[in-house]
Enzyme design. Structure first.
Site, PDB file in Angstrom:
ATOM      1  N   HIS A  21      65.453  52.692  38.072  1.00 30.71           N
ATOM      2  CA  HIS A  21      64.647  53.696  37.372  1.00 30.71           C
ATOM      3  C   HIS A  21      65.064  54.076  36.208  1.00 30.71           C
ATOM      4  O   HIS A  21      64.649  53.904  34.827  1.00 30.71           O
ATOM      5  CB  HIS A  21      63.905  54.636  38.090  1.00 30.71           C
ATOM      6  CG  HIS A  21      62.989  54.630  39.117  1.00 30.71           C
ATOM      7  ND1 HIS A  21      62.614  55.269  40.132  1.00 30.71           N
ATOM      8  CD2 HIS A  21      62.030  53.459  38.743  1.00 30.71           C
ATOM      9  CE1 HIS A  21      61.490  54.772  40.685  1.00 30.71           C
ATOM     10  NE2 HIS A  21      61.126  53.623  39.964  1.00 30.71           N
ATOM     11  N   ARG A  80      43.365  46.837  27.398  1.00 35.68           N
ATOM     12  CA  ARG A  80      43.299  46.335  29.044  1.00 35.68           C
ATOM     13  C   ARG A  80      42.572  47.568  29.708  1.00 35.68           C
ATOM     14  O   ARG A  80      43.126  48.765  30.234  1.00 35.68           O
ATOM     15  CB  ARG A  80      44.997  46.520  29.482  1.00 35.68           C
ATOM     16  CG  ARG A  80      45.675  45.399  28.635  1.00 35.68           C
ATOM     17  CD  ARG A  80      46.917  45.355  29.377  1.00 35.68           C
ATOM     18  NE  ARG A  80      47.889  44.383  28.679  1.00 35.68           N
ATOM     19  CZ  ARG A  80      48.726  44.561  27.664  1.00 35.68           C
ATOM     20  NH1 ARG A  80      48.721  45.804  27.109  1.00 35.68           N
ATOM     21  NH2 ARG A  80      49.804  43.507  27.255  1.00 35.68           N
ATOM     22  N   ARG A 139      38.605  44.155  26.924  1.00 31.46           N
ATOM     23  CA  ARG A 139      38.706  42.848  28.066  1.00 31.46           C
ATOM     24  C   ARG A 139      38.224  43.463  28.971  1.00 31.46           C
ATOM     25  O   ARG A 139      38.456  44.790  29.619  1.00 31.46           O
ATOM     26  CB  ARG A 139      40.028  42.622  28.218  1.00 31.46           C
ATOM     27  CG  ARG A 139      40.010  41.205  29.286  1.00 31.46           C
ATOM     28  CD  ARG A 139      41.375  40.616  29.566  1.00 31.46           C
ATOM     29  NE  ARG A 139      42.444  41.743  30.297  1.00 31.46           N
ATOM     30  CZ  ARG A 139      43.761  41.692  30.193  1.00 31.46           C
ATOM     31  NH1 ARG A 139      44.337  40.373  29.847  1.00 31.46           N
ATOM     32  NH2 ARG A 139      44.143  42.366  30.732  1.00 31.46           N
ATOM     33  N   GLU A 144      42.768  30.944  29.545  1.00 30.74           N
ATOM     34  CA  GLU A 144      43.840  31.239  30.697  1.00 30.74           C
ATOM     35  C   GLU A 144      44.160  30.170  31.523  1.00 30.74           C
ATOM     36  O   GLU A 144      44.933  30.072  32.073  1.00 30.74           O
ATOM     37  CB  GLU A 144      43.610  32.672  31.404  1.00 30.74           C
ATOM     38  CG  GLU A 144      43.626  33.596  30.375  1.00 30.74           C
ATOM     39  CD  GLU A 144      43.291  34.906  31.109  1.00 30.74           C
ATOM     40  OE1 GLU A 144      44.046  35.735  31.666  1.00 30.74           O
ATOM     41  OE2 GLU A 144      41.774  35.415  31.556  1.00 30.74           O
ATOM     42  N   ASN A 171      50.477  33.831  29.183  1.00 32.75           N
ATOM     43  CA  ASN A 171      51.217  33.737  30.456  1.00 32.75           C
ATOM     44  C   ASN A 171      50.676  33.238  31.332  1.00 32.75           C
ATOM     45  O   ASN A 171      51.290  32.391  32.125  1.00 32.75           O
ATOM     46  CB  ASN A 171      51.309  35.451  30.533  1.00 32.75           C
ATOM     47  CG  ASN A 171      52.116  36.324  29.418  1.00 32.75           C
ATOM     48  OD1 ASN A 171      52.871  35.619  28.942  1.00 32.75           O
ATOM     49  ND2 ASN A 171      51.823  37.567  29.752  1.00 32.75           N
ATOM     50  N   ASP A 172      49.273  33.493  31.754  1.00 30.45           N
ATOM     51  CA  ASP A 172      48.462  32.957  32.719  1.00 30.45           C
ATOM     52  C   ASP A 172      48.206  31.512  32.017  1.00 30.45           C
ATOM     53  O   ASP A 172      48.358  30.426  33.337  1.00 30.45           O
ATOM     54  CB  ASP A 172      47.132  33.285  33.058  1.00 30.45           C
ATOM     55  CG  ASP A 172      47.297  34.557  34.045  1.00 30.45           C
ATOM     56  OD1 ASP A 172      48.043  34.361  34.985  1.00 30.45           O
ATOM     57  OD2 ASP A 172      46.598  35.514  33.890  1.00 30.45           O
ATOM     58  N   ARG A 202      54.389  32.458  37.923  1.00 32.66           N
ATOM     59  CA  ARG A 202      55.231  33.262  36.906  1.00 32.66           C
ATOM     60  C   ARG A 202      55.843  34.439  37.599  1.00 32.66           C
ATOM     61  O   ARG A 202      56.765  35.150  36.846  1.00 32.66           O
ATOM     62  CB  ARG A 202      54.434  33.589  35.582  1.00 32.66           C
ATOM     63  CG  ARG A 202      53.225  34.783  35.955  1.00 32.66           C
ATOM     64  CD  ARG A 202      52.374  34.718  34.646  1.00 32.66           C
ATOM     65  NE  ARG A 202      51.032  35.178  34.764  1.00 32.66           N
ATOM     66  CZ  ARG A 202      50.899  36.407  34.418  1.00 32.66           C
ATOM     67  NH1 ARG A 202      51.732  37.075  33.940  1.00 32.66           N
ATOM     68  NH2 ARG A 202      49.612  37.055  34.835  1.00 32.66           N
TER      69      ARG A 202
END
Length: 684
Positions: free
Chosen positions: A304, A411, A448, A541, A564-565, A575
């Site tokens: 952490h 998001r 989104r 994606e 990324n996707d 990934r």
């Protein structure tokens, strides 16, 4: 025969999907959910069974990804408890494999360990990159003299309960002070530890044996911390490091029970801290304006404190050689967080070189911030919109202050995370309106719709266990499978139309049927609510969306590429896989060709294309993306100024020529080599 309430019931076996097993975050969610039931509940793995209401007990089980476990319960609500907790375990307990800000999951990923080439260099593992020149401050936790015996058990229990209460108040206060940050999420888990039933039971047993509250509590938390730290195997590295969190919470409570245990610690200016260990409470309470970096002899890049160092933006090393503890207070040193080295005896030339590099980097960052409000125009006058990826109004305001032209990705799933039930329409609408108001009517806002499933489960929206969740109910498929849920969100989003230039975007669209169905539901809700017209787009994606981009462009207003996707699905590489993640490179020519297909299809119908994935803020990738036809880059808030600065040094013609060159290459390595050479010509 025993009644149902007296029978021990056991649920179906569940295979743990979490890459790092049941570590702190999933254990916390599982325990919190279990506490809602009156029944006695245990998590069973082979011959081991632990209290499902105890975080430390669940973590101490040492479970791994792929382990088979069961939920066992006895009590009036045992059947419901088993059903709910089994589904929660199968879904991953709310853990996203891609969310690295609060719990790293790639525990087997390579780390940078410095190699000392001179006697005065001390090697460690890079926990946070960066460079600093400062003076050593040796930090030690004060030893607490804890008497073994105290008053009567009743009196000691009262003292113990008061200490727990005060520790909770302290954590609450600290969380308010630091706001919605990585530290606050860690401290939230600490709050849960304060109420851990197994820890409290062990301490209570010690008090009942006429030990002082402090002595009993210390024995309890040290026993559990040591148990986690003793776990064997690389897969348990993250769990071992969570022992530090238990010690942190333990010391906080102990500090309330031991007189004179609160010595003040004032950091001097320009401090580089050296410690055997630092707790999240330590790092959250330091004066950041005086702390330039730190090194610990324990911990790892998944700890952490490593996460906090990254959030502070300061260099840090962990697992540094213990000789660092012998450096004299006030010694001038050079800390290279990127290279994994502490120079304990730098020459004048070493110091001057490091300071010059720091000045150079700071000057560039400062200049970028000063120019951040200028348009991102290429040298030949072509505009690229640089917008921000955000999750709330606070980040939106920070994005605008950093020069963001708008929000390219809100998001919305952050509204749905870390809670026991779905947010209401009113709750959602309030958040969306706050983001829109932070932007104003002249800036774009791309929202989104809910993107969950696969590696992003929700505890209150259980998705049946799937053999391959990445190819199952994800993104828009979840919304279409839960139309009432979907309609509530769409109504809430539409309520902020007019406050900003609203765009609604659907995730994980793979077929035209999915796009048409989602658009139809949106049209119905817009008609019912009489909302203003909005732009409707989709994420690119999956390969099918890129290949059929021209067909999709006839029915969508815009595309936003989730690199990324798209990389994951194009290369068939998870990934989140510890061995494949490094090979899943977004600059692979196959991925670049998918981006090219998307841009070509969109342009044939006059539609625009943005990128909101990781490549959007990758300095190597930006010239290629622009050369392929991308006109919008949605990046993290801190990256906005630097991205704008880079665009201003490019020209469309050179970007197009570069893109056509690298897209013909055969490997990501070749592409990266060419882009690195190109980037060197653009350095200021």
């Amino acid at each position: 025969m025993n009644s149902t309430e007296e029978q021990v019931l056991i649920g179906a076996a569940v295979v743990i999907p979490n890459l790092a097993g049941l570590h702190a975050r999933p254990a916390s969610m599982l325990a919190a959910q279990a506490k809602k039931f009156a029944s006695t509940i245990r998590i069973v793995r082979n011959a081991d069974a632990v209290n499902a209401k105890s975080i430390v007990a669940i973590m101490g089980l040492g479970s791994q990804c792929g382990d088979s476990i069961n939920v066992q319960a006895i009590g009036a609500d045992a059947v419901e408890a088993i059903h709910v907790l089994t589904a929660l375990l199968a879904s991953g307990c709310g853990e996203s494999q891609t969310d690295q800000s609060t719990e790293p999951h790639h525990v087997d990923s390579p780390v940078t360990r410095g190699i000392a080439t001179a006697p005065h260099q001390i090697a460690g593992v890079s926990a946070s990159s960066g460079l600093a020149v400062g003076r050593i401050v040796q930090f030690r936790h004060a030893a607490m003299e804890v008497p073994e015996h105290g008053g009567t058990p009743a009196l000691e229990r009262l003292r113990f309960n008061a200490a727990l209460l005060e520790a909770g108040v302290q954590i609450d206060t600290l969380m308010v002070e630091i706001g919605d940050t990585a530290e606050s999420k860690i401290l939230k888990a600490h709050q849960e530890l304060l109420g851990d039933p197994d820890l409290l039971k062990l301490a209570a047993e010690g008090i009942q044996q006429r030990k002082s509250a402090g002595f009993a509590w210390r024995a309890a938390f040290l026993q559990y911390a040591s148990r986690l730290e003793a776990l064997e195997g690389n897969h348990n590295a993250l769990l071992r490091e969570r022992g530090n969190d238990i010690r942190d919470v333990g010391r906080r409570v102990l500090g309330q029970l031991v007189e004179g245990s609160h010595p003040s610690f004032e950091l001097p200016e320009g401090a580089i801290l050296i410690a055997s260990e630092l707790t999240p409470s330590d790092t959250a309470s330091f004066d950041r304006s005086k702390l330039l970096g730190f090194c610990t002899t324990t911990g790892g890049p998944t700890s952490h404190v490593a996460i906090l160092a990254k959030s502070f933006g300061i260099p840090a090393l962990c697992s540094i050689d213990e000789s660092a503890l012998n450096l004299a207070e006030g010694t001038l040193v050079v800390l290279d967080g990127t290279g994994g080295l502490l120079n304990g005896q730098p020459t004048i030339a070493d110091i001057e070189q490091a300071q010059a590099r720091i000045v150079e980097l700071n000057a560039k960052n400062q200049q970028d911030r000063l120019n951040a409000n200028a348009l991102a125009l290429t040298r030949d006058g072509h505009r690229i919109e640089v917008v921000a990826n955000v999750r709330n109004a606070q980040e939106t305001m920070e994005g605008v202050a950093n020069g963001a032209d708008g929000v390219g990705l809100l998001r919305s799933e952050f509204l749905f995370d870390d809670r026991d039930s779905a947010p209401t329409e009113e709750e959602q609408a309030t958040v969306y309106a706050a983001v829109a108001n932070a932007l104003g009517p002249d800036r774009p806002l791309v929202v989104r719709t809910l993107d969950v499933g696969g590696d992003k489960p929700l505890s209150y929206l259980p998705i049946p266990k799937e053999e391959n969740p990445f190819l199952g109910l994800r993104g828009v498929r979840v919304s279409l499978d839960q139309p009432a849920f979907f309609r509530t969100q769409l109504r809430a989003i539409l309520r902020c139309a007019g406050l900003a230039k609203l765009h609604i975007m659907f995730p994980m669209i793979a077929t035209l049927e999915e796009l048409r169905q989602a658009k139809s539901i949106l049209a119905e809700e817009r008609s019912t609510s009489n909302a203003a017209d909005v732009q409707v787009g989709m994420m690119i994606e999956v390969p099918s969306a890129a290949v059929l981009a021209e067909q999709f462009a006839r029915e969508a207003d815009f595309f936003s590429i989730g690199t990324n996707d798209l990389t994951q699905y194009t290369l068939a590489m998870d990934r989140g896989h510890p061995k494949l993640a490094q090979k899943a490179d977004g600059l692979h020519p196959a991925v670049l060709k998918m981006i090219a297909l998307t841009c070509d299809g969109a342009h044939k119908h006059g539609k625009w294309v943005g990128v909101c994935g990781g490549l959007a803020s990758d300095a190597l990738a930006i010239p290629v993306l622009i050369g392929l036809g991308v006109v919008e880059l949605s990046v993290s808030v801190p990256a906005v100024p630097a991205v704008k600065s880079l665009i201003q040094r490019l020209s469309i013609l050179e970007c197009e020529m570069l893109a056509q060159e690298v897209i013909q290459m055969g490997t990501a390595t070749e592409v990266r080599a060419r882009l690195t050479a190109f980037a060197s010509t653009k350095e200021e």
